[in-house]
Design a protein around this motif. Structure first.
Motif, mmCIF file in Angstrom:
data_model
loop_
_atom_site.group_PDB
_atom_site.id
_atom_site.type_symbol
_atom_site.label_atom_id
_atom_site.label_comp_id
_atom_site.label_asym_id
_atom_site.label_seq_id
_atom_site.Cartn_x
_atom_site.Cartn_y
_atom_site.Cartn_z
ATOM 1 N N PHE A 120 0.825 -1.212 0.000
ATOM 2 C CA PHE A 120 0.000 0.000 0.000
ATOM 3 C C PHE A 120 0.864 1.269 0.000
ATOM 4 O O PHE A 120 0.461 2.285 -0.573
ATOM 5 N N ILE A 126 1.597 1.955 -3.500
ATOM 6 C CA ILE A 126 0.418 2.510 -4.186
ATOM 7 C C ILE A 126 0.300 4.001 -3.882
ATOM 8 O O ILE A 126 0.066 4.818 -4.783
ATOM 9 N N PHE A 141 -8.466 3.688 -3.353
ATOM 10 C CA PHE A 141 -8.291 2.991 -4.638
ATOM 11 C C PHE A 141 -9.155 1.736 -4.647
ATOM 12 O O PHE A 141 -9.560 1.220 -3.595
ATOM 13 N N ARG A 142 -9.423 1.222 -5.847
ATOM 14 C CA ARG A 142 -10.259 0.029 -5.968
ATOM 15 C C ARG A 142 -9.491 -1.204 -5.509
ATOM 16 O O ARG A 142 -8.306 -1.364 -5.823
ATOM 17 N N ASP A 143 -10.185 -2.069 -4.782
ATOM 18 C CA ASP A 143 -9.592 -3.332 -4.353
ATOM 19 C C ASP A 143 -9.303 -4.187 -5.587
ATOM 20 O O ASP A 143 -10.109 -4.279 -6.510
ATOM 21 N N ILE A 144 -8.154 -4.839 -5.583
ATOM 22 C CA ILE A 144 -7.730 -5.627 -6.745
ATOM 23 C C ILE A 144 -8.569 -6.894 -6.907
ATOM 24 O O ILE A 144 -8.690 -7.430 -8.014
ATOM 25 N N GLN A 145 -9.164 -7.358 -5.820
ATOM 26 C CA GLN A 145 -10.042 -8.547 -5.869
ATOM 27 C C GLN A 145 -11.374 -8.184 -5.228
ATOM 28 O O GLN A 145 -11.629 -8.541 -4.071
ATOM 29 N N LYS A 195 -14.895 -7.826 -3.659
ATOM 30 C CA LYS A 195 -15.827 -8.794 -3.060
ATOM 31 C C LYS A 195 -17.280 -8.366 -3.273
ATOM 32 O O LYS A 195 -18.193 -9.062 -2.839
ATOM 33 N N LEU A 239 -10.805 0.671 -1.186
ATOM 34 C CA LEU A 239 -10.004 0.717 0.038
ATOM 35 C C LEU A 239 -9.593 2.157 0.298
ATOM 36 O O LEU A 239 -9.129 2.851 -0.626
ATOM 37 N N ASN A 291 -10.477 -4.625 9.291
ATOM 38 C CA ASN A 291 -10.043 -5.851 9.957
ATOM 39 C C ASN A 291 -8.796 -5.583 10.793
ATOM 40 O O ASN A 291 -7.959 -4.759 10.421
ATOM 41 N N GLY A 347 -8.921 -11.203 10.314
ATOM 42 C CA GLY A 347 -8.764 -11.496 8.884
ATOM 43 C C GLY A 347 -7.932 -10.464 8.145
ATOM 44 O O GLY A 347 -8.026 -10.346 6.919
ATOM 45 N N GLN A 348 -7.095 -9.715 8.866
ATOM 46 C CA GLN A 348 -6.266 -8.705 8.200
ATOM 47 C C GLN A 348 -5.136 -9.371 7.430
ATOM 48 O O GLN A 348 -4.430 -10.233 7.964
ATOM 49 N N GLU A 349 -4.985 -8.959 6.179
ATOM 50 C CA GLU A 349 -3.923 -9.519 5.321
ATOM 51 C C GLU A 349 -2.825 -8.505 5.037
ATOM 52 O O GLU A 349 -1.664 -8.872 4.891
ATOM 53 N N VAL A 350 -3.208 -7.238 4.915
ATOM 54 C CA VAL A 350 -2.232 -6.191 4.622
ATOM 55 C C VAL A 350 -2.104 -5.306 5.866
ATOM 56 O O VAL A 350 -3.098 -4.722 6.330
ATOM 57 N N HIS A 383 -6.751 -0.115 6.616
ATOM 58 C CA HIS A 383 -7.557 0.264 5.454
ATOM 59 C C HIS A 383 -9.023 0.051 5.774
ATOM 60 O O HIS A 383 -9.399 -0.924 6.412
ATOM 61 N N HIS A 414 -12.462 -0.810 4.209
ATOM 62 C CA HIS A 414 -13.117 -1.350 3.027
ATOM 63 C C HIS A 414 -14.466 -0.642 2.887
ATOM 64 O O HIS A 414 -15.260 -0.632 3.826
HETATM 65 P P1 5GP Z 1 -7.582 -7.210 4.570
HETATM 66 O O1 5GP Z 1 -7.878 -8.679 4.511
HETATM 67 O O2 5GP Z 1 -6.167 -6.938 5.007
HETATM 68 O O3 5GP Z 1 -8.594 -6.450 5.382
HETATM 69 O O4 5GP Z 1 -7.772 -6.674 3.099
HETATM 70 C C1 5GP Z 1 -6.720 -6.499 2.202
HETATM 71 C C2 5GP Z 1 -7.342 -6.148 0.860
HETATM 72 O O5 5GP Z 1 -6.335 -5.601 0.044
HETATM 73 C C3 5GP Z 1 -7.934 -7.355 0.132
HETATM 74 O O6 5GP Z 1 -9.307 -7.116 -0.136
HETATM 75 C C4 5GP Z 1 -7.076 -7.445 -1.135
HETATM 76 O O7 5GP Z 1 -7.825 -7.843 -2.269
HETATM 77 C C5 5GP Z 1 -6.541 -6.034 -1.274
HETATM 78 N N1 5GP Z 1 -5.242 -5.955 -1.925
HETATM 79 C C6 5GP Z 1 -4.137 -6.681 -1.600
HETATM 80 N N2 5GP Z 1 -3.104 -6.344 -2.408
HETATM 81 C C7 5GP Z 1 -3.572 -5.367 -3.241
HETATM 82 C C8 5GP Z 1 -2.961 -4.617 -4.287
HETATM 83 O O8 5GP Z 1 -1.782 -4.763 -4.617
HETATM 84 N N3 5GP Z 1 -3.745 -3.701 -4.926
HETATM 85 C C9 5GP Z 1 -5.045 -3.491 -4.573
HETATM 86 N N4 5GP Z 1 -5.722 -2.571 -5.260
HETATM 87 N N5 5GP Z 1 -5.653 -4.190 -3.584
HETATM 88 C C10 5GP Z 1 -4.928 -5.120 -2.923
#
Ligand code: 5GP
Length: 116
Positions: free
Chosen positions: A7, A10, A29-33, A35, A41, A88, A94-97, A101, A103
């Motif tokens: 991030f 970005i 910015f728009r989430d890359i995946q 839901k 985000l 998250n 469930g935090q990944e990054v 952020h 959502h």
């Molecule tokens: P978390 O699970 O941490 O709350 O959400 C992380 C979010 O970041 C996920 O929805 C994932 O799709 C999004 N994300 C992760 N890497 C990237 C990226 O490189 N670019 C964008 N636009 N979104 C990302």
């Protein structure tokens, strides 16, 4: 010293992202995946890894995240129907990054809040 994530790149525009809004405090910015039909985000420009790291000095940026959420929901045309704001925290959340952020998800009925 907190570890930078994707991030930060970005925010600095070192990697591509569909940035919808940016100012001195936050970037959106728009989430890359996505839901949901709308999945944006909103992040502070300063690196705050988790909600557990939030300090009083971050309050301006955290408040800005909500005013930007409101603006982007309106621009996306989802304000009237409604949407969900989610943040998250850590593993169980469930935090990944590890750069906080918000959502902003909507554009369709979202169902119940939790599925465990
Ligand atoms: P978390 O699970 O941490 O709350 O959400 C992380 C979010 O970041 C996920 O929805 C994932 O799709 C999004 N994300 C992760 N890497 C990237 C990226 O490189 N670019 C964008 N636009 N979104 C990302």
């Amino acid at each position: 010293m907190a570890q930078e994530t994707i991030f930060s790149k970005i925010i600095r525009k070192e990697i591509p992202a569909d940035i919808l809004y940016q100012d001195d405090l936050v970037t959106a910015f728009r989430d890359i995946q996505p839901k949901a039909n709308t999945h944006i985000l909103i992040i502070p420009n300063v690196l705050i890894p988790t909600v557990n790291d939030v300090e009083a000095e971050h309050e301006l940026a955290l408040g800005r995240m909500f005013t930007v959420a409101r603006k982007l929901a309106s621009e996306a045309g989802i304000a009237e129907d409604g949407y969900r704001l989610i943040m998250n925290c850590n593993r169980h959340g469930g935090q990944e990054v590890y750069h906080i952020h918000l959502h902003l998800v909507g554009g369709q009925p979202l169902g119940p809040l939790l599925s465990l």
